[in-house]
Scaffold this motif. Structure first.
Motif, short mmCIF file in Angstrom:
data_model
loop_
_atom_site.label_atom_id
_atom_site.label_comp_id
_atom_site.label_asym_id
_atom_site.label_seq_id
_atom_site.Cartn_x
_atom_site.Cartn_y
_atom_site.Cartn_z
N GLY A 165 0.67 -1.17 -0.02
CA GLY A 165 0.00 -0.07 0.11
C GLY A 165 0.88 1.27 -0.08
N ASP A 167 0.95 3.55 1.99
CA ASP A 167 1.52 3.68 3.59
C ASP A 167 2.58 2.74 3.83
OD1 ASP A 167 -0.34 1.66 3.81
OD2 ASP A 167 -1.51 2.55 5.39
N GLN A 169 1.96 -0.38 4.15
CA GLN A 169 1.37 -1.57 4.62
C GLN A 169 0.59 -2.27 3.64
OE1 GLN A 169 1.09 -2.41 8.04
NE2 GLN A 169 2.61 -0.62 8.37
N ALA A 171 -1.98 -4.47 1.65
CA ALA A 171 -3.59 -4.49 1.55
C ALA A 171 -3.99 -5.67 0.71
CB ALA A 171 -3.92 -3.37 1.23
N ALA A 212 -8.15 -2.87 -6.29
CA ALA A 212 -7.51 -2.60 -5.03
C ALA A 212 -8.37 -1.94 -4.00
CB ALA A 212 -6.38 -1.82 -5.27
#
Length: 243
Positions: A165, A167, A169, A171, A212
């Motif tokens: 992702g 950020d 992280q 996903a 997504a």
């Protein structure tokens, strides 16, 4: 409602007239061409479009229409990938309506030109909601998927995988993967009722993202509707046994 009632009645007639137990037995050892001929009949009758939006000529996943189709699957022991391709993948592609890759695949599904299967579970079948570890980076998918119903005949898989992702992280995202490529390794087997399934190992297989944003919600929604569809399949089987 009238259109759905007509649709349900036509499925009942088709099952009674053309998909008796003798045909089921003959199809167990039939060539793929025989199954493709039946699949083309389903396309002509509009069965392959029931999960698609009304604008695509579908029935927008009308619960009564899906239930009628799955009662047919249960009562007739239908061997074709109606649940995997039409109910699950059709619904998933419709939920991701904003993705161009999803729109083109909806058309291929409705016309009968491409078979799909959902590749999500990675361990035991009862752990369908468990966390996944398959991942996709730079358009290359790695990982494994188990118990893919009708994965043995699918042209393309809709695969759940983790993507990096913004950020940092990971996903959940969904990808379309052509099974006929070097990075896809398939092990096929037959289930108790005669339908086929497969397990897959992906080694940097080329994958096209089909969603997504909202992928996790779309997948959860699809699995919930899939459970209801399986209840209708069981009802069809019980009615046939009682009869």
């Amino acid at each position: 409602p009238e259109l759905v009632d007509m649709f349900a009645a036509s499925i009942e007639r088709y099952g009674a007239d053309k998909y008796g137990f003798d045909r089921y037995r003959s199809l167990l050892s039939a060539t793929q061409d025989a199954h493709q001929s039946i699949w083309s009949e389903y396309a002509d009758m509009g069965w392959l479009s029931i999960s698609l939006p009304l604008d695509d000529g579908g029935l927008d996943n009308d619960p009564a229409a899906v239930a009628a189709l799955m009662r047919f699957v249960g009562a007739r022991l239908a061997l074709e990938p109606l649940f995997a391709s039409v109910v699950l993948c059709g619904r998933l592609l419709s939920r991701l309506a904003g993705a161009g890759a999803a729109r083109t695949r909806r058309a291929a599904l409705a016309g009968g030109g491409r078979l799909f299967a959902l590749a999500h579970a990675e361990s035991a079948a009862q752990e369908i909601d468990a966390a996944i570890s398959a991942n996709c980076r730079d358009g290359l998918l790695s990982g494994c998927k188990r118990f893919v119903l009708h994965g043995d005949v699918a042209d393309e898989l809709l695969v759940s995988a983790l993507a990096p992702g913004a950020d940092g992280q990971a996903a959940l995202a969904l990808y379309a993967v052509d099974v006929r490529q070097p990075g896809v390794h398939k092990t096929c087997y037959r289930l108790l009722d005669g339908r086929g399934a497969a397990s897959f190992v992906f080694e940097h297989a080329a994958a096209t993202e089909i969603g997504a944003a909202g992928a996790a919600a779309a997948l959860a929604h699809t699995l919930d509707h899939g459970r209801l569809a399986l209840c209708s399949e069981a009802l069809g089987a019980m009615r046939a046994l009682n009869a």
